[in-house]
Design a protein around this motif. Structure first.
Motif, PDB file in Angstrom:
ATOM      1  N   VAL A 100      40.551  46.882  89.492  1.00 13.78           N
ATOM      2  CA  VAL A 100      41.640  47.831  89.244  1.00 13.78           C
ATOM      3  C   VAL A 100      42.977  47.099  89.194  1.00 13.78           C
ATOM      4  O   VAL A 100      43.125  45.999  89.736  1.00 13.78           O
ATOM      5  CB  VAL A 100      41.706  48.930  90.340  1.00 13.78           C
ATOM      6  CG1 VAL A 100      40.503  49.844  90.257  1.00 13.78           C
ATOM      7  CG2 VAL A 100      41.829  48.313  91.730  1.00 13.78           C
ATOM      8  N   SER A 109      45.083  53.240  93.106  1.00 11.31           N
ATOM      9  CA  SER A 109      44.554  53.308  91.737  1.00 11.31           C
ATOM     10  C   SER A 109      43.052  53.596  91.765  1.00 11.31           C
ATOM     11  O   SER A 109      42.537  54.378  90.953  1.00 11.31           O
ATOM     12  CB  SER A 109      44.813  51.994  90.998  1.00 11.31           C
ATOM     13  OG  SER A 109      46.189  51.769  90.814  1.00 11.31           O
ATOM     14  N   TYR A 110      42.374  52.954  92.690  1.00 11.40           N
ATOM     15  CA  TYR A 110      40.921  53.159  92.814  1.00 11.40           C
ATOM     16  C   TYR A 110      40.609  54.599  93.222  1.00 11.40           C
ATOM     17  O   TYR A 110      39.659  55.203  92.726  1.00 11.40           O
ATOM     18  CB  TYR A 110      40.361  52.171  93.833  1.00 11.40           C
ATOM     19  CG  TYR A 110      38.852  52.222  93.971  1.00 11.40           C
ATOM     20  CD1 TYR A 110      38.029  51.628  93.015  1.00 11.40           C
ATOM     21  CD2 TYR A 110      38.264  52.873  95.052  1.00 11.40           C
ATOM     22  CE1 TYR A 110      36.646  51.671  93.130  1.00 11.40           C
ATOM     23  CE2 TYR A 110      36.883  52.926  95.178  1.00 11.40           C
ATOM     24  CZ  TYR A 110      36.077  52.324  94.216  1.00 11.40           C
ATOM     25  OH  TYR A 110      34.702  52.376  94.332  1.00 11.40           O
ATOM     26  N   GLN A 151      42.433  57.233  92.536  1.00 16.02           N
ATOM     27  CA  GLN A 151      42.662  58.061  91.350  1.00 16.02           C
ATOM     28  C   GLN A 151      41.497  57.953  90.378  1.00 16.02           C
ATOM     29  O   GLN A 151      41.027  58.950  89.815  1.00 16.02           O
ATOM     30  CB  GLN A 151      43.961  57.638  90.662  1.00 16.02           C
ATOM     31  CG  GLN A 151      45.226  58.059  91.397  1.00 16.02           C
ATOM     32  CD  GLN A 151      46.480  57.603  90.678  1.00 16.02           C
ATOM     33  OE1 GLN A 151      46.538  56.507  90.141  1.00 16.02           O
ATOM     34  NE2 GLN A 151      47.505  58.450  90.684  1.00 16.02           N
ATOM     35  N   LYS A 152      41.020  56.731  90.202  1.00 14.11           N
ATOM     36  CA  LYS A 152      39.913  56.467  89.291  1.00 14.11           C
ATOM     37  C   LYS A 152      38.652  57.212  89.715  1.00 14.11           C
ATOM     38  O   LYS A 152      37.833  57.606  88.874  1.00 14.11           O
ATOM     39  CB  LYS A 152      39.662  54.948  89.259  1.00 14.11           C
ATOM     40  CG  LYS A 152      38.584  54.488  88.291  1.00 14.11           C
ATOM     41  CD  LYS A 152      38.469  52.972  88.350  1.00 14.11           C
ATOM     42  CE  LYS A 152      37.345  52.457  87.453  1.00 14.11           C
ATOM     43  NZ  LYS A 152      37.206  50.986  87.558  1.00 14.11           N
ATOM     44  N   ASN A 153      38.504  57.427  91.019  1.00 12.98           N
ATOM     45  CA  ASN A 153      37.310  58.089  91.546  1.00 12.98           C
ATOM     46  C   ASN A 153      37.553  59.559  91.889  1.00 12.98           C
ATOM     47  O   ASN A 153      36.776  60.160  92.641  1.00 12.98           O
ATOM     48  CB  ASN A 153      36.793  57.327  92.772  1.00 12.98           C
ATOM     49  CG  ASN A 153      36.075  56.049  92.398  1.00 12.98           C
ATOM     50  OD1 ASN A 153      34.879  56.043  92.156  1.00 12.98           O
ATOM     51  ND2 ASN A 153      36.824  54.956  92.326  1.00 12.98           N
ATOM     52  N   ASP A 154      38.649  60.095  91.349  1.00 11.26           N
ATOM     53  CA  ASP A 154      38.937  61.535  91.446  1.00 11.26           C
ATOM     54  C   ASP A 154      39.117  62.040  92.880  1.00 11.26           C
ATOM     55  O   ASP A 154      38.848  63.216  93.160  1.00 11.26           O
ATOM     56  CB  ASP A 154      37.833  62.358  90.761  1.00 11.26           C
ATOM     57  CG  ASP A 154      37.743  62.054  89.272  1.00 11.26           C
ATOM     58  OD1 ASP A 154      38.807  61.849  88.653  1.00 11.26           O
ATOM     59  OD2 ASP A 154      36.617  62.007  88.743  1.00 11.26           O
TER      60      ASP A 154
END
Length: 619
Positions: free
Chosen positions: A166, A45-46, A48-51
């Protein structure tokens, strides 16, 4: 069940009845599969959050074993390429690896960001700093007071604090194509041109199936693997092989001579079934065997698995006879994920060989370029789905080692009439010291940067305990003196501990051929001759001086800097390898043999003198 995609590993685990099963058993804590999966899903998830995107390359470098395993596993699930960078690697080589890798980001210990100048040199890339949290109060008191963890501005954006920011995502990620890179491990090459081995998801998963079959693993396996995690046999045959089988990885400590008693006791204490290690550790255990001969005689234990370097036939026979257990001998390279040929515990097996290929093809090619007949020497070639796809950004080196899918190992081998392979030499200039590959050209390159040195050459010489050890032959500039300890002090910031020469020999000139190239075989003869003279000269010296001289040679410290009050903590270089070299040197010079208890007691020069004096009285 045949798993063909890394996503299937996690799908199986998500619905597994073994989620409360222990994934990692350390000395002071256990990590369950439930916790591992939760941490992995939070990290995804982290990402994804940071692209971050599948295919991005991230440097991983931390001294924390669980964090190393966790990020490697999370990267695999997400499709990120792990670029392993040993936290112990010296700064110059680290910079060369970072430059060669062309990475998208870094996950490293906070201190490494500073020492490797990551913040200033790579500010635009993804950064995640690992910051070890410290409990200000005991865990029980925290629970009683129902205190929450305090997240300071310094740590809130670091790992593991970011896990609190997250929510674990259980959404299925895209399936990673088999051809995508899984990880890169840097092996040989000079500081200026490091070599990165590229392993794909297909290579990895194919070989995990092979290792599982060769070792007879399942979810009940408890794998003791305390090898370095930034080498293939540590990271692949530790956490990854464990995860693949929903087994338990036992890692209560890393190997050190002070842990030898704990290592023996760990077999019973942790109900170990499989012990994956290197011949040097087996040599240590054989030497320290007194009162531990029954260590492997438990209801659970199945076999020892010897990896990374040549298992000498005598050690193989002696170890099995002393400890009444069986050894699986494995031959492989970083370029083959971990193994290729196996001498297994079930027939067929032939001691002194590397066994038979499993799930791959092998052949021996002679100097004339034709396939060898039985018992005819040649270079060992391997072919299979586990063979790496080439070196990172190095087409020339790749072409030299890969031909039509065949890997040219560089090892000289023979195959007997029953099909068993045996390694008898090497074409490539590699020294295998206790399971660690050392490339002498890289060490020579660093030695020659010393302004006092005219020329030098590094080479390997046979060693009873480590198979081989690295030594250096040196010619200094005219009218210049250089002490071995001065040279070692010069090399320590430039090389890893395993690359520091264990002996240094000084000559007025080095023998050369007509082309002007230094002749390695002639240098070896000179070194052997000089070593004999050194041993003869020491016979008439006082006990204390011989002890200090042996310590100086073993630990790389100037003899005038050593006192009889020095201990294993005060002498830099007194590690496991240095300890064994020190003990062996004294045994050879005094014609004695230390017992296991005596070797474990020797942790200072004063203790050494007391034990030595008593033994000489008893002779």
């Amino acid at each position: 069940m045949h798993i063909s995609n890394i996503s299937e590993v996690f799908e199986t685990l998500e619905h597994s009845k073994f989620q409360n099963h222990t994934f990692l058993q350390e000395k002071s804590k256990n990590i369950s599969y439930k916790q591992l999966l939760n941490d992995v899903n939070k990290l995804c998830s982290y990402f994804q959050k940071n692209d971050l995107k599948p295919g991005d390359k991230i440097i991983l470098s931390t001294t924390n074993d669980y964090y190393t395993a966790l990020f490697f596993i999370a990267f695999l699930k997400y499709g990120i390429v792990t670029v392993f960078l040993d936290p112990e690697v010296q700064s110059e080589r680290a910079k060369a690896i970072i430059k060669k890798s062309e990475v998208n980001g870094f996950v490293m210990d906070v201190a490494l960001f500073t020492s490797r100048h990551i913040d200033s040199d790579n500010a635009a890339l993804f950064h995640l700093k690992i910051h070890e949290e410290r409990q200000k109060k005991g865990k029980l008191l925290n629970r009683l007071l129902k205190q929450k963890k305090t997240i300071t501005p310094e740590t809130k954006s670091t790992f593991p604090s970011i896990l609190d920011t997250v929510t674990a995502s259980h959404k299925p990620l895209i399936k990673i194509p088999p051809s995508h890179l899984a990880y890169i491990i840097f092996t040989s090459g000079t500081t200026a041109a490091p070599k990165g081995v590229r392993i794909t998801h297909e290579n990895l998963l194919t070989h995990l199936h092979t290792l599982t079959k060769a070792y007879h693993l399942d979810h009940e396996a408890r794998i003791l693997n305390i090898l370095m995690l930034y080498h293939a046999d540590g990271c692949i045959q530790g956490p990854l092989l464990t995860l693949f089988n929903q087994a338990t990885w036992v890692r209560p400590f890393t190997f050190d001579v002070s842990n030898i008693e704990s290592l023996f006791n760990a077999i019973y204490k942790y109900r170990v079934t499989h012990f994956i290690t290197v011949p040097t550790v087996l040599s240590f255990m054989e030497k320290f065997k007194d009162s531990y001969e029954d260590s492997f005689q438990t209801e659970d234990f199945k076999c020892v698995i010897s990896v990374a370097s040549k298992l000498e036939e005598k050690l193989w026979y002696d170890f099995e006879a002393i400890f009444k257990t069986q050894i699986i001998n494995v031959y492989g390279l970083t370029e083959t994920v971990a193994g290729s040929l196996f001498c297994t515990i079930n027939p067929p097996c032939k001691k002194g060989t590397i066994g038979l290929p499993i799930d791959c093809k092998a052949k021996i090619i002679t100097e004339n370029g034709v396939e060898a007949k039985a018992n005819e020497e040649g270079v060992l070639w391997l072919k299979g789905n586990h063979i790496f796809k080439g070196y990172l950004n190095d087409e020339e080196a790749t072409k030299a080692i890969l031909q039509e899918g065949w890997l040219i190992t560089g090892d000289i081998a023979v195959r007997d009439t029953k099909g068993f392979y045996k390694i008898v030499g090497r074409t490539k200039n590699t020294i295998n010291a206790g399971g660690i590959n050392v490339y002498p050209e890289q060490v020579t390159e660093m030695i020659n940067t010393n302004p006092k040195i005219l020329e030098s050459i590094c080479l390997g010489i046979p060693d009873t305990n480590f198979g081989e050890k690295l030594v250096s032959a040196i010619v200094t500039k005219p009218n210049i003196t250089l002490e071995k300890t001065e040279l070692i002090a010069f090399l320590r910031p430039l090389l890893e501990q395993s690359q520091i020469p264990k002996d240094v020999f000084f000559f007025e000139t080095l023998p050369k051929g007509l082309s002007g190239k230094i002749q390695t075989n002639e240098v070896l003869k000179l070194i052997i001759s000089q070593r004999k003279n050194i041993k003869t000269d020491t016979l008439n010296e006082t006990h204390q001086h011989i002890i200090k001289a042996s310590a100086s040679e073993a630990f790389g410290v100037a003899i005038d800097k050593i006192t009889m009050m020095d201990t294993s903590k005060s002498l830099e270089g007194w590690d496991s390898m240095g300890h064994l070299i020190f003990i062996t040197s004294l045994e050879q010079q005094f014609g004695i043999q230390f017992s296991t208890s005596e070797m474990m007691t020797i942790n200072s020069l004063k203790t050494t003198e007391a034990i030595l004096s008593q033994k000489l009285k008893d002779v």
